[in-house]
Design an enzyme around this catalytic site. Structure first.
Site, PDB file in Angstrom:
ATOM      1  N   LYS A  39      89.363 -11.925 -15.442  1.00 51.18           N
ATOM      2  CA  LYS A  39      88.091 -11.208 -15.478  1.00 51.18           C
ATOM      3  C   LYS A  39      88.140  -9.943 -14.612  1.00 51.18           C
ATOM      4  CE  LYS A  39      83.259 -12.411 -15.638  1.00 51.18           C
ATOM      5  NZ  LYS A  39      83.130 -12.000 -17.019  1.00 51.18           N
ATOM      6  N   GLY A  44      91.350 -11.502  -7.303  1.00 51.79           N
ATOM      7  CA  GLY A  44      92.753 -11.591  -7.721  1.00 51.79           C
ATOM      8  C   GLY A  44      93.099 -10.611  -8.830  1.00 51.79           C
ATOM      9  N   CYS A  45      92.185 -10.467  -9.771  1.00 56.03           N
ATOM     10  CA  CYS A  45      92.427  -9.560 -10.903  1.00 56.03           C
ATOM     11  C   CYS A  45      92.445  -8.106 -10.438  1.00 56.03           C
ATOM     12  CB  CYS A  45      91.375  -9.777 -11.987  1.00 56.03           C
ATOM     13  SG  CYS A  45      91.440 -11.452 -12.669  1.00 56.03           S
ATOM     14  N   THR A  46      91.561  -7.785  -9.510  1.00 65.75           N
ATOM     15  CA  THR A  46      91.523  -6.429  -8.960  1.00 65.75           C
ATOM     16  C   THR A  46      92.814  -6.141  -8.204  1.00 65.75           C
ATOM     17  OG1 THR A  46      89.118  -6.468  -8.830  1.00 65.75           O
ATOM     18  CG2 THR A  46      90.272  -4.876  -7.426  1.00 65.75           C
ATOM     19  N   ALA A  49      95.688  -5.638 -10.747  1.00 64.29           N
ATOM     20  CA  ALA A  49      95.557  -4.354 -11.439  1.00 64.29           C
ATOM     21  C   ALA A  49      95.922  -3.198 -10.509  1.00 64.29           C
ATOM     22  CB  ALA A  49      94.147  -4.188 -11.988  1.00 64.29           C
TER      23      ALA A  49
END
Length: 154
Positions: A39, A44-46, A49
């Protein structure tokens, strides 16, 4: 049957953060780093990325394109991309068909609740559309460096 190294990468066409469409087959001739993440705008995704963002020039020297995929819609991707100055394309797999094809939908649990969600995974696809490396259950610290090292091998 799950995808394995040496398999042909499943083709797809998905909308981007700019509401254009990208097809995997249109990228033949380049290495593709395809990273699936749960998401936009989550810690974690940030971090993942931003790690790819910070290493983009190294991937460019390997003639590799980075594509991020989640189930978020194009507008949410656009906001995420602008907020963190992400210089690569984010793809919206809102119905999860591509996630299913790559086998990244798995059971997850949070606060005792079980649900299906995207398991952080990365695929290195070579210039001919073949899978050369797979990372499943990705732990973010050091992951981008592993992918870069593997991309240097092909």
């Amino acid at each position: 049957m799950p995808l394995e190294i040496g398999d042909r990468a499943p083709d797809f066409t998905l909308p981007t953060d700019n509401n254009e469409n990208v097809s995997l087959h249109s990228l033949l001739g380049k290495k593709v780093i395809l990273f699936f993440y749960p998401k936009d705008n989550t810690p974690g995704c940030t971090k993942e990325a931003c790690d790819f963002r910070d290493s983009l020039s190294d991937f460019i020297t390997k003639d590799a394109i980075i594509l991020g995929i989640s189930k978020d819609n194009p507008a949410r991707h656009k906001n995420f991309k602008q907020k963190y100055l992400l210089p690569f394309t984010l793809l919206a797999d809102e119905n999860g068909d591509v996630c299913e094809a790559y086998g990244v939908i798995n059971k997850k649990s949070l606060f005792g609740r079980t649900f299906l969600g995207i398991q952080r995974s990365t695929f290195l696809i070579d210039e001919k559309g073949m899978i050369r490396a797979i990372w499943r259950k990705v732990k973010v610290p050091g992951h981008v460096q592993q992918v870069l090292h593997e991309a240097s091998q092909y």
